[in-house]
Design an enzyme around this catalytic site. Structure first.
Site, PDB file in Angstrom:
ATOM      1  N   CYS A 119      31.133  -8.924   1.385  1.00 26.98           N
ATOM      2  CA  CYS A 119      32.571  -8.717   1.603  1.00 26.98           C
ATOM      3  C   CYS A 119      32.754  -7.834   2.825  1.00 26.98           C
ATOM      4  O   CYS A 119      32.080  -6.803   2.942  1.00 26.98           O
ATOM      5  CB  CYS A 119      33.177  -8.052   0.369  1.00 26.98           C
ATOM      6  SG  CYS A 119      34.941  -7.692   0.540  1.00 26.98           S
ATOM      7  N   HIS A 145      36.577 -15.542  -4.339  1.00 27.04           N
ATOM      8  CA  HIS A 145      36.467 -14.184  -3.793  1.00 27.04           C
ATOM      9  C   HIS A 145      37.796 -13.725  -3.187  1.00 27.04           C
ATOM     10  O   HIS A 145      38.276 -12.621  -3.478  1.00 27.04           O
ATOM     11  CB  HIS A 145      35.352 -14.151  -2.737  1.00 27.04           C
ATOM     12  CG  HIS A 145      35.149 -12.821  -2.094  1.00 27.04           C
ATOM     13  ND1 HIS A 145      34.116 -11.983  -2.426  1.00 27.04           N
ATOM     14  CD2 HIS A 145      35.861 -12.165  -1.140  1.00 27.04           C
ATOM     15  CE1 HIS A 145      34.201 -10.881  -1.708  1.00 27.04           C
ATOM     16  NE2 HIS A 145      35.248 -10.963  -0.915  1.00 27.04           N
ATOM     17  N   GLU A 146      38.391 -14.573  -2.365  1.00 27.10           N
ATOM     18  CA  GLU A 146      39.611 -14.149  -1.658  1.00 27.10           C
ATOM     19  C   GLU A 146      40.787 -13.998  -2.626  1.00 27.10           C
ATOM     20  O   GLU A 146      41.613 -13.102  -2.475  1.00 27.10           O
ATOM     21  CB  GLU A 146      39.954 -15.132  -0.534  1.00 27.10           C
ATOM     22  CG  GLU A 146      38.860 -15.299   0.525  1.00 27.10           C
ATOM     23  CD  GLU A 146      38.362 -13.999   1.137  1.00 27.10           C
ATOM     24  OE1 GLU A 146      39.153 -13.048   1.271  1.00 27.10           O
ATOM     25  OE2 GLU A 146      37.160 -13.923   1.464  1.00 27.10           O
ATOM     26  N   HIS A 156      40.795 -10.688  -4.155  1.00 26.60           N
ATOM     27  CA  HIS A 156      41.416  -9.654  -3.302  1.00 26.60           C
ATOM     28  C   HIS A 156      42.929  -9.615  -3.507  1.00 26.60           C
ATOM     29  O   HIS A 156      43.539  -8.543  -3.470  1.00 26.60           O
ATOM     30  CB  HIS A 156      41.135  -9.935  -1.826  1.00 26.60           C
ATOM     31  CG  HIS A 156      39.818  -9.441  -1.343  1.00 26.60           C
ATOM     32  ND1 HIS A 156      39.432  -8.121  -1.418  1.00 26.60           N
ATOM     33  CD2 HIS A 156      38.784 -10.092  -0.751  1.00 26.60           C
ATOM     34  CE1 HIS A 156      38.222  -7.985  -0.897  1.00 26.60           C
ATOM     35  NE2 HIS A 156      37.796  -9.160  -0.493  1.00 26.60           N
TER      36      HIS A 156
HETATM   37 ZN   LIG Z   1      36.045  -9.614   0.354  1.00 23.01          ZN
END
Ligand SMILES: [Zn+2]
Length: 144
Positions: A88, A131-132, A135
């Site tokens: 990341c 993953h995004e 966030h």
């Molecule tokens: Zn990330």
């Protein structure tokens, strides 16, 4: 815009749905991604913008026939999860093994508000979406 420090509390906020035009903002987020050649994608909250979108490198997005700006994305699994190494840009130098679904169905908008639903069977691209989107919910790689 700049990458936030990994301990910045803004990384922990749940971002708001995008409701209006964000073209210029998305270009600014993309500019930060370009400064970090090891990254493929960057979520708006990683640079202090609390909105639900992320950007992909334009060449990568074109190769995958996707919009480079992925707005208001959601996903559901189409497969079991497998172990994948993951890093990341907000956590420099760290690599972690994560369980990620290798096939997912995603829904998102492009910068013009057009809605897409896509089946993704490329494990890396599926991993990027998971993953995004974490966030956008204030979740980091190190949480689970
Ligand atoms: Zn990330």
């Amino acid at each position: 815009l700049k990458l936030l420090d990994q301990f910045d509390p803004r990384l922990r906020e749940v971002s708001a749905k995008v409701e209006g035009p964000i073209k210029d903002l998305a270009e600014e987020v993309l500019a930060v991604l370009k400064e970090n050649p090891q990254g493929i994608a960057l979520a708006a909250p990683q640079v202090g913008v609390p909105l639900r979108f992320f950007v992909l490198r334009k060449a990568y997005a074109a190769k995958k026939q996707l919009s480079w700006a992925i707005v208001n994305p959601t996903w559901v699994p189409l497969s079991l999860a497998a172990k994948r190494p993951e890093g990341c840009l907000s956590l420099p130098g760290l690599q972690k093994i994560k369980f990620r679904h290798t096939a997912i169905k995603v829904t998102f908008e492009d910068l013009n508000g057009k809605v897409y639903t896509r089946t993704i069977t490329d494990p890396l691209l599926a991993q990027i979406f998971q993953h995004e989107i974490e966030h956008l919910d204030g979740v980091l790689l190190t949480d689970t």
